[in-house]
Design a protein around this motif. Structure first.
Motif, mmCIF file in Angstrom:
data_model
loop_
_atom_site.group_PDB
_atom_site.id
_atom_site.type_symbol
_atom_site.label_atom_id
_atom_site.label_comp_id
_atom_site.label_asym_id
_atom_site.label_seq_id
_atom_site.Cartn_x
_atom_site.Cartn_y
_atom_site.Cartn_z
ATOM 1 N N ALA A 11 0.943 -1.580 0.039
ATOM 2 C CA ALA A 11 0.262 -0.017 0.122
ATOM 3 C C ALA A 11 0.412 1.071 -0.328
ATOM 4 O O ALA A 11 1.658 0.987 0.535
ATOM 5 C CB ALA A 11 -1.044 0.154 1.289
ATOM 6 N N TYR A 20 -5.103 5.184 6.912
ATOM 7 C CA TYR A 20 -6.601 4.333 6.606
ATOM 8 C C TYR A 20 -7.395 3.748 7.574
ATOM 9 O O TYR A 20 -6.744 3.294 8.786
ATOM 10 C CB TYR A 20 -5.793 2.669 5.835
ATOM 11 C CG TYR A 20 -4.377 3.312 4.236
ATOM 12 C CD1 TYR A 20 -5.316 3.636 3.386
ATOM 13 C CD2 TYR A 20 -3.426 2.938 4.179
ATOM 14 C CE1 TYR A 20 -4.019 3.694 1.991
ATOM 15 C CE2 TYR A 20 -2.648 3.175 3.423
ATOM 16 C CZ TYR A 20 -2.988 3.618 2.286
ATOM 17 O OH TYR A 20 -1.786 3.813 1.251
ATOM 18 N N VAL A 32 -12.200 1.253 2.151
ATOM 19 C CA VAL A 32 -10.823 1.616 2.674
ATOM 20 C C VAL A 32 -11.344 3.309 2.534
ATOM 21 O O VAL A 32 -11.731 3.091 0.963
ATOM 22 C CB VAL A 32 -9.511 0.648 2.051
ATOM 23 C CG1 VAL A 32 -8.358 1.968 1.989
ATOM 24 C CG2 VAL A 32 -9.445 -0.628 2.432
ATOM 25 N N CYS A 67 -6.298 -0.604 -1.174
ATOM 26 C CA CYS A 67 -5.697 1.337 -0.477
ATOM 27 C C CYS A 67 -5.011 1.650 -1.612
ATOM 28 O O CYS A 67 -4.880 3.537 -1.928
ATOM 29 C CB CYS A 67 -4.504 0.814 0.387
ATOM 30 S SG CYS A 67 -4.916 0.688 1.139
#
Length: 100
Positions: A11, A20, A32, A67
């Protein structure tokens, strides 16, 4: 899963007050969010992406993919905002002879 674990899994790294959040949005649906911390107890979402569940993909890989997609959306929004802020200085009437 911590931010360090998400980044180690692929990510994009978030800096400053951004983080996140993986949350359940409805039955069997995960989302997300990239959020910005506002004060001690409050945060605001700046971008989001759905987690796509596929049979041959691990849960971790699906979350990292979300992400990455949320990060792209966020960067596009930031770019548009920067362009807008730069263009604001041109608001007003413009004299064809260059005078104010």
């Amino acid at each position: 899963m911590s931010m360090a674990q998400l980044v180690a899994a692929g990510a994009p790294e978030l800096h400053g007050s951004y983080f996140y959040r993986v949350r359940e949005s409805s039955i069997d649906s995960l989302l997300v969010e990239i959020r910005r911390q506002k004060g001690r107890w409050r945060s605001v979402a700046v971008a989001e992406a759905w987690v796509y569940h596929e049979h041959d993909v691990t849960a971790e890989a699906a979350i990292v993919d979300a992400c990455i997609r949320a990060f792209k959306v966020w960067k596009e929004r930031v770019g548009h905002h920067v362009a807008y802020v730069a263009a604001v200085e041109y608001i007003g009437d413009h004299d064809p002879k260059g005078r104010k």
